[in-house]
Design a protein around this motif. Structure first.
Motif, PDB file in Angstrom:
ATOM      1  N   ARG A   1     -16.387  20.923  26.387  1.00 57.06           N
ATOM      2  CA  ARG A   1     -17.103  21.092  27.404  1.00 57.06           C
ATOM      3  C   ARG A   1     -16.700  21.539  28.570  1.00 57.06           C
TER       4      ARG A   1
ATOM      5  N   VAL B   1     -30.457  19.239  19.198  1.00 57.65           N
ATOM      6  CA  VAL B   1     -31.629  18.277  18.672  1.00 57.65           C
ATOM      7  C   VAL B   1     -32.249  17.487  19.469  1.00 57.65           C
TER       8      VAL B   1
ATOM      9  N   MET C   1     -26.112  26.898   8.504  1.00 57.62           N
ATOM     10  CA  MET C   1     -26.365  26.432   9.739  1.00 57.62           C
ATOM     11  C   MET C   1     -27.738  25.692   9.776  1.00 57.62           C
TER      12      MET C   1
ATOM     13  N   ASP D   1     -27.321  15.759  13.571  1.00 58.28           N
ATOM     14  CA  ASP D   1     -26.096  15.098  12.931  1.00 58.28           C
ATOM     15  C   ASP D   1     -25.921  13.697  12.683  1.00 58.28           C
TER      16      ASP D   1
ATOM     17  N   LEU E   1     -25.123   5.447  25.679  1.00 59.70           N
ATOM     18  CA  LEU E   1     -25.725   4.414  25.395  1.00 59.70           C
ATOM     19  C   LEU E   1     -24.696   3.464  24.674  1.00 59.70           C
TER      20      LEU E   1
ATOM     21  N   GLN F   1     -24.633  28.227  20.036  1.00 61.41           N
ATOM     22  CA  GLN F   1     -25.119  26.996  20.554  1.00 61.41           C
ATOM     23  C   GLN F   1     -25.063  26.612  21.959  1.00 61.41           C
TER      24      GLN F   1
ATOM     25  N   LYS G   1     -17.287  18.693  20.351  1.00 64.00           N
ATOM     26  CA  LYS G   1     -17.832  19.749  21.048  1.00 64.00           C
ATOM     27  C   LYS G   1     -17.074  20.038  22.324  1.00 64.00           C
TER      28      LYS G   1
ATOM     29  N   ARG H   1     -17.294  37.118  15.421  1.00 66.74           N
ATOM     30  CA  ARG H   1     -16.872  35.598  15.189  1.00 66.74           C
ATOM     31  C   ARG H   1     -16.473  35.585  13.666  1.00 66.74           C
TER      32      ARG H   1
ATOM     33  N   ASP I   1     -26.783  11.260  27.785  1.00 63.20           N
ATOM     34  CA  ASP I   1     -25.529  11.912  27.081  1.00 63.20           C
ATOM     35  C   ASP I   1     -24.315  11.306  27.717  1.00 63.20           C
ATOM     36  N   CYS I   2     -23.382  10.972  26.902  1.00 66.91           N
ATOM     37  CA  CYS I   2     -22.239  10.507  27.440  1.00 66.91           C
ATOM     38  C   CYS I   2     -21.288  11.547  27.895  1.00 66.91           C
TER      39      CYS I   2
ATOM     40  N   GLY J   1     -28.351  11.466  23.378  1.00 69.79           N
ATOM     41  CA  GLY J   1     -27.638  12.580  22.992  1.00 69.79           C
ATOM     42  C   GLY J   1     -28.349  13.760  23.225  1.00 69.79           C
TER      43      GLY J   1
ATOM     44  N   PRO K   1     -21.051  24.667   7.485  1.00 65.20           N
ATOM     45  CA  PRO K   1     -21.264  25.431   8.747  1.00 65.20           C
ATOM     46  C   PRO K   1     -22.109  26.563   8.268  1.00 65.20           C
TER      47      PRO K   1
HETATM   48  C1  LIG Z   1     -16.017  23.020  16.862  1.00 63.78           C
HETATM   49  C2  LIG Z   1     -17.336  23.023  15.954  1.00 63.78           C
HETATM   50  C3  LIG Z   1     -17.743  24.271  15.244  1.00 63.78           C
HETATM   51  C4  LIG Z   1     -18.923  24.060  14.994  1.00 63.78           C
HETATM   52  N1  LIG Z   1     -19.374  25.204  13.884  1.00 63.78           N
HETATM   53  C5  LIG Z   1     -20.629  25.155  13.398  1.00 63.78           C
HETATM   54  C6  LIG Z   1     -20.995  26.211  12.652  1.00 63.78           C
HETATM   55  O1  LIG Z   1     -20.412  27.543  12.617  1.00 63.78           O
HETATM   56  N2  LIG Z   1     -22.109  26.189  12.117  1.00 63.78           N
HETATM   57  C7  LIG Z   1     -22.974  25.053  11.940  1.00 63.78           C
HETATM   58  O2  LIG Z   1     -24.126  24.966  11.564  1.00 63.78           O
HETATM   59  N3  LIG Z   1     -22.591  23.966  12.963  1.00 63.78           N
HETATM   60  C8  LIG Z   1     -21.546  24.134  13.524  1.00 63.78           C
HETATM   61  N4  LIG Z   1     -21.063  23.017  14.075  1.00 63.78           N
HETATM   62  C9  LIG Z   1     -21.865  21.854  14.153  1.00 63.78           C
HETATM   63  C10 LIG Z   1     -23.071  21.835  15.195  1.00 63.78           C
HETATM   64  O3  LIG Z   1     -22.452  21.968  16.365  1.00 63.78           O
HETATM   65  C11 LIG Z   1     -24.025  20.567  14.937  1.00 63.78           C
HETATM   66  O4  LIG Z   1     -24.482  20.419  13.512  1.00 63.78           O
HETATM   67  C12 LIG Z   1     -24.755  20.169  16.248  1.00 63.78           C
HETATM   68  O5  LIG Z   1     -24.111  20.453  17.194  1.00 63.78           O
HETATM   69  C13 LIG Z   1     -25.827  19.116  15.784  1.00 63.78           C
HETATM   70  O6  LIG Z   1     -26.603  18.979  16.771  1.00 63.78           O
HETATM   71  P1  LIG Z   1     -26.942  17.713  17.277  1.00 63.78           P
HETATM   72  O7  LIG Z   1     -27.906  17.811  18.491  1.00 63.78           O
HETATM   73  O8  LIG Z   1     -27.712  16.671  16.115  1.00 63.78           O
HETATM   74  O9  LIG Z   1     -25.605  16.974  17.671  1.00 63.78           O
HETATM   75  P2  LIG Z   1     -24.696  17.203  18.845  1.00 63.78           P
HETATM   76  O10 LIG Z   1     -24.681  18.830  19.155  1.00 63.78           O
HETATM   77  O11 LIG Z   1     -23.287  16.597  18.410  1.00 63.78           O
HETATM   78  O12 LIG Z   1     -25.139  16.458  20.031  1.00 63.78           O
HETATM   79  C14 LIG Z   1     -25.171  14.987  20.095  1.00 63.78           C
HETATM   80  C15 LIG Z   1     -24.818  14.640  21.522  1.00 63.78           C
HETATM   81  O13 LIG Z   1     -24.867  13.071  21.791  1.00 63.78           O
HETATM   82  C16 LIG Z   1     -23.988  12.716  22.745  1.00 63.78           C
HETATM   83  N5  LIG Z   1     -23.693  11.222  22.413  1.00 63.78           N
HETATM   84  C17 LIG Z   1     -22.788  10.818  21.368  1.00 63.78           C
HETATM   85  N6  LIG Z   1     -22.706   9.451  21.450  1.00 63.78           N
HETATM   86  C18 LIG Z   1     -23.528   9.124  22.506  1.00 63.78           C
HETATM   87  C19 LIG Z   1     -23.981   7.996  23.140  1.00 63.78           C
HETATM   88  N7  LIG Z   1     -23.254   6.772  22.564  1.00 63.78           N
HETATM   89  N8  LIG Z   1     -24.774   7.931  24.143  1.00 63.78           N
HETATM   90  C20 LIG Z   1     -25.143   9.165  24.560  1.00 63.78           C
HETATM   91  N9  LIG Z   1     -24.838  10.280  24.283  1.00 63.78           N
HETATM   92  C21 LIG Z   1     -24.038  10.411  23.079  1.00 63.78           C
HETATM   93  C22 LIG Z   1     -22.718  13.898  22.540  1.00 63.78           C
HETATM   94  O14 LIG Z   1     -22.106  14.049  23.696  1.00 63.78           O
HETATM   95  C23 LIG Z   1     -23.462  15.014  22.148  1.00 63.78           C
HETATM   96  O15 LIG Z   1     -23.828  15.745  23.189  1.00 63.78           O
HETATM   97  C24 LIG Z   1     -19.985  23.107  14.717  1.00 63.78           C
HETATM   98  C25 LIG Z   1     -19.446  21.832  15.639  1.00 63.78           C
HETATM   99  C26 LIG Z   1     -18.198  21.905  16.104  1.00 63.78           C
HETATM  100  C27 LIG Z   1     -17.859  20.803  17.072  1.00 63.78           C
END
Ligand SMILES: Cc1cc2nc3c(=O)[nH]c(=O)nc-3n(C[C@H](O)[C@H](O)[C@H](O)COP(=O)(O)OP(=O)(O)OC[C@H]3O[C@@H](n4cnc5c(N)ncnc54)[C@H](O)[C@@H]3O)c2cc1C
Length: 413
Positions: free
Chosen positions: A254, A16, A327, A317, A126, A102, A252, A235, A35-36, A12, A324
């Motif tokens: 792309r 984070v 944040m 996550d 993965l 983000q 998300k 926004r 990352d997938c 991922g 949201p």
């Molecule tokens: C439309 C939308 C609006 C949002 N608005 C808000 C907001 O207003 N405020 C807020 O706080 N949060 C918001 N969020 C949530 C916020 O984007 C997430 O909390 C944040 O992205 C979490 O970060 P992360 O790095 O933990 O996970 P992610 O950003 O989800 O990253 C996880 C990554 O892992 C990758 N992945 C998944 N499975 C695999 C696998 N098997 N192998 C390899 N890679 C993999 C995915 O492709 C992704 O890139 C929003 C999310 C979305 C989709």
């Protein structure tokens, strides 16, 4: 099958996972990041960087970028219906809160990581892993997107080949549907009611624009949030009810743009944006000219039963989901990535695992308290429009738990 070896395999490359990779690399630990998806996300999502996150990113060498591209805010305006009731302090001891989409954050983290010699393996998923006597063996599929289907053609993913990655430790930073969490057999317990928001990011005609602070608007049955973006756009996120759930998503994007008209996004058409503004924030005078991004998103409150097992840890996550507006998912997620990074460094250098156990326990406790709203200030009484939301203020305000009680007192006074 091609085999790679590393210290830490990170699944991922969201904010984070990228932050963790950067932190470990700067600590001298070898990482492989897969990352997938084909590229980072393309919208502003969690666009507020808490002061503690700003400090962390500055420690990673991103200070100059934030100073020049992420506008700073020390206050948040709060409305109870149409009346402004207070300005809440947002700044920490050393830094203000900063606005940074983000997508911008993911892009600068990836660039910084590359400058440290690490390339993210995009299009690499993965798919499985198991523990071995020395660590973890991860199976990763290299994938490609192909156009398939006749009449209604669409893009779909196909595996090209598999890689074996031998690592001493695996971190699942793989988001809300985490394969890592599911393979460990951990549950993802729902702690409370999900929140659904209609989100609009838009530009106005130059002559219409007005300066705005980050703003929360409380109505007895909903909360709305206005953020000025780093690009000078607006926004709005409006809380909506379950009638919108048919159009809900939590993936998300792309692609750089949403090629859309109102027919493509009927749940978030422009008329609805105007209607929400007229009903919930009539003081907001700018007229939307062009909607850049729109979506209906369901935000659940969940926490994993454990934050990892054996030589596997969860972060971001994959471990927890919050609302949201505060944040917290991204901000606390990145701060947890630093703790985990230091714990892993200690384990790899000194064979000392106690920090990893502490990381898991602290993360679990902190999120249980946050999502259950246990850190709320006593039995405070808030203005009438805010009172119905008292039990979710902890994860609604973009303020970490150690400053929350003081901010809640301010809101109640
Ligand atoms: C439309 C939308 C609006 C949002 N608005 C808000 C907001 O207003 N405020 C807020 O706080 N949060 C918001 N969020 C949530 C916020 O984007 C997430 O909390 C944040 O992205 C979490 O970060 P992360 O790095 O933990 O996970 P992610 O950003 O989800 O990253 C996880 C990554 O892992 C990758 N992945 C998944 N499975 C695999 C696998 N098997 N192998 C390899 N890679 C993999 C995915 O492709 C992704 O890139 C929003 C999310 C979305 C989709």
């Amino acid at each position: 099958m091609k085999t790679l070896s590393t210290d830490v395999l990170i699944a991922g490359a969201g904010p984070v996972g990228l932050l963790l990779a950067l932190w470990l690399t700067r600590n001298g630990v070898r990482v492989v990041v897969v990352d997938c998806a084909a590229s980072p996300g393309t919208h502003s999502y969690a666009l507020g960087l808490h002061p503690e996150t700003v400090t962390l990113l500055k420690e990673c060498g991103l200070g100059p970028t934030l100073e020049s591209h992420a506008p700073a805010h020390s206050e948040m305006l709060v409305y109870a219906e149409e009346e402004p009731v207070t300005r809440l302090p947002l700044a920490g001891k050393q830094e203000p809160l900063r606005v940074f989409g983000q997508h911008q954050l993911e892009s600068v983290l990836e660039t910084k990581l590359r400058s440290e010699g690490v390339e993210v393996l995009w299009c690499h998923a993965l798919t499985d892993f198991c523990e071995t006597p020395d660590g973890i063996e991860g199976i990763v599929d290299e994938r490609e997107e192909r156009l398939v289907g006749y009449a209604s053609a669409h893009l779909d993913w196909f595996a090209r080949r598999s890689l074996k990655i031998n690592a001493r430790f695996l971190v699942g930073a793989d988001g809300h549907r985490s394969l890592t969490r599911r393979r460990l057999g951990l549950t993802f317990r729902e702690i409370g009611k999900a929140e659904i928001f209609a989100v609009f990011e838009f530009v106005c005609r130059d002559e219409d624009t007005i300066p705005v602070l980050p703003t929360l608007v409380f109505h007895p049955k909903s909360i709305s949030a206005l953020w000025p973006t780093a690009q000078g756009n607006y926004r709005w996120a409006f809380e909506v009810d379950a009638r919108f759930t048919r159009n809900v998503r939590r993936e998300k994007d792309r692609y750089l743009a949403q090629w859309s008209n109102d027919a493509a996004f009927p749940a978030v058409e422009e008329g609805l944006l105007r209607d929400f503004i007229a009903k919930r924030a009539p003081w907001f005078t700018p007229k939307p000219k062009n909607i850049l991004w729109r979506s209906v998103v369901r935000f659940e409150r969940r926490i994993a039963s454990e934050i990892g097992k054996g030589r596997v840890a969860l972060v971001g996550d994959s471990a927890h989901l919050g609302g949201p507006l505060g944040m917290h998912s991204v901000n606390l997620g990145m701060q947890e990535a630093r703790s985990l990074g230091d714990a892993l460094t200690r384990w790899i250098r000194d064979d000392e695992a106690s920090d990893i156990l502490a990381y898991r326990e602290n993360t679990l406790n902190r999120w249980q308290a946050l999502l259950a709203n246990q850190s709320q200030a006593g039995s405070a009484v808030y203005p009438a429009a805010i009172q119905p939301h008292a039990n979710r203020l902890a994860w609604t305000l973009p303020v970490p738990d150690d400053r929350l009680a003081a901010v809640l007192r301010e809101l109640a006074s």
